[in-house]
Motif scaffolding. Structure first.
Motif, mmCIF file in Angstrom:
data_model
loop_
_atom_site.group_PDB
_atom_site.id
_atom_site.type_symbol
_atom_site.label_atom_id
_atom_site.label_comp_id
_atom_site.label_asym_id
_atom_site.label_seq_id
_atom_site.Cartn_x
_atom_site.Cartn_y
_atom_site.Cartn_z
ATOM 1 N N LEU A 2 10.201 12.863 8.440
ATOM 2 C CA LEU A 2 10.606 13.589 9.643
ATOM 3 C C LEU A 2 10.266 15.051 9.409
ATOM 4 O O LEU A 2 10.716 15.642 8.421
ATOM 5 C CB LEU A 2 12.104 13.451 9.892
ATOM 6 C CG LEU A 2 12.616 12.217 10.626
ATOM 7 C CD1 LEU A 2 14.129 12.230 10.676
ATOM 8 C CD2 LEU A 2 12.054 12.149 12.028
ATOM 9 N N ILE A 3 9.474 15.628 10.290
ATOM 10 C CA ILE A 3 9.069 17.019 10.139
ATOM 11 C C ILE A 3 9.601 17.812 11.327
ATOM 12 O O ILE A 3 9.346 17.467 12.481
ATOM 13 C CB ILE A 3 7.539 17.140 10.046
ATOM 14 C CG1 ILE A 3 7.014 16.343 8.847
ATOM 15 C CG2 ILE A 3 7.130 18.608 9.920
ATOM 16 C CD1 ILE A 3 5.510 16.381 8.698
ATOM 17 N N PHE A 4 10.335 18.862 11.029
ATOM 18 C CA PHE A 4 10.934 19.728 12.039
ATOM 19 C C PHE A 4 10.147 21.027 12.075
ATOM 20 O O PHE A 4 10.103 21.769 11.079
ATOM 21 C CB PHE A 4 12.402 20.003 11.704
ATOM 22 C CG PHE A 4 13.263 18.763 11.637
ATOM 23 C CD1 PHE A 4 14.102 18.425 12.688
ATOM 24 C CD2 PHE A 4 13.223 17.937 10.520
ATOM 25 C CE1 PHE A 4 14.905 17.291 12.624
ATOM 26 C CE2 PHE A 4 14.019 16.794 10.447
ATOM 27 C CZ PHE A 4 14.856 16.467 11.507
ATOM 28 N N LEU A 5 9.526 21.335 13.212
ATOM 29 C CA LEU A 5 8.622 22.473 13.331
ATOM 30 C C LEU A 5 9.056 23.407 14.452
ATOM 31 O O LEU A 5 9.668 22.975 15.437
ATOM 32 C CB LEU A 5 7.197 21.987 13.628
ATOM 33 C CG LEU A 5 6.533 21.092 12.582
ATOM 34 C CD1 LEU A 5 5.310 20.414 13.167
ATOM 35 C CD2 LEU A 5 6.163 21.900 11.368
ATOM 36 N N PRO A 6 8.711 24.697 14.346
ATOM 37 C CA PRO A 6 9.006 25.638 15.430
ATOM 38 C C PRO A 6 7.880 25.740 16.455
ATOM 39 O O PRO A 6 7.953 26.551 17.370
ATOM 40 C CB PRO A 6 9.189 26.965 14.694
ATOM 41 C CG PRO A 6 8.279 26.848 13.519
ATOM 42 C CD PRO A 6 8.264 25.393 13.126
#
Length: 267
Positions: free
Chosen positions: A109-113
């Protein structure tokens, strides 16, 4: 754990409020079950609405990075800038994709802005890969990869309002993985019920945060007041005493005043 991460008594501070820092936290013991769930809560704030260095990733992998990556070798005369030394060491060891290898085996799971067009829009990508075909090195290209499921959803606040998110990863015996995310912010919290666990473990009671800013403790109506603080924190006044609580899942953990004893270990 490594880099800028720091273990507290009942939580882990992954990153300080400093740009260009890396943080790592991993579990060396393999999960023996094929039927399990993992829940983690993210609280904090992105620097502001113009920066793109606030990135967070969760990995569930068949690879044993703890035995393959020698972090001590990073600090052998490679410079004095802590962030640059860690990043250079990871890249040299092949961990060039957010502290993992582009051909890792497992789930991420990758959380990006930002989104696939590099526009500032908070984005979450879930990826499952067998490790045969490496993922792209550029994160915006990862979002365009056919193996990625992508949603745009705020996972950290960018303004003055307090917020947090709780993520659940559910793995079933048939191999399926279901991810769900719960948001908690100013619009979600009025009327919600919370369990107060001062030491992070044993629940001492429950309270309800009323829409009018008052707090009801157990059967005592309007026994206090509440307001949200940045980073998923809650400021309450209960029977004329003031407390700062950290919201985790459905629990509120006491941060101030400091509780005499804390639950041992990290969830």
């Amino acid at each position: 754990m490594s880099a800028a991460s720091m273990a507290m008594q009942d939580r882990v501070l992954l990153l300080p409020s400093v740009a260009d820092r890396a943080a790592f936290l991993w579990n060396k013991k393999a999960v023996a079950s094929t039927d399990f769930e993992i829940i983690f809560t993210i609280s904090g704030r992105l620097p502001d609405s113009t920066q793109q260095d606030g990135i967070f990733a969760f990995w569930l992998s068949l690879d044993d990075c703890a035995s393959q990556y020698d972090e001590k070798a990073d600090f052998s005369g490679k410079g004095t800038d802590f962030g640059q030394v860690v990043q250079a060491g990871l890249k040299e060891a092949g961990y060039s994709l957010l502290a993992n290898k582009p051909n890792f085996k497992g789930f991420a799971l990758i959380f990006l802005p930002f989104d696939a067009q590099k526009k500032l829009r908070q984005t979450i990508a879930s990826i499952y890969t067998d490790g045969v075909k490496p993922l792209p090195s550029a994160l915006e290209k990862v979002l365009e990869d056919s193996r990625a499921s992508v949603v745009t959803s705020n996972w950290l606040p960018t303004g003055p309002k307090a917020s947090m998110s709780s993520t659940q990863v559910r793995v079933s015996p048939d191999g399926s993985i279901v991810v769900s995310k719960r948001d908690l912010g100013v619009a979600h919290i009025p009327g919600s019920l919370w369990s107060w666990a001062p030491d992070g473990n044993e629940v001492k009671g429950t309270f309800v945060l009323q829409p009018d800013g008052t707090l009801s403790w157990k059967e005592h109506l309007k026994s206090g007041n509440w307001n949200l603080l940045p980073g998923g924190k809650l400021n309450i006044t209960l029977f004329e005493a003031n407390f700062i609580l950290r919201l985790e899942g459905s629990r509120a953990v006491q941060e101030l005043p400091d509780f005499p004893t804390r639950a041992k270990g990290l969830a």
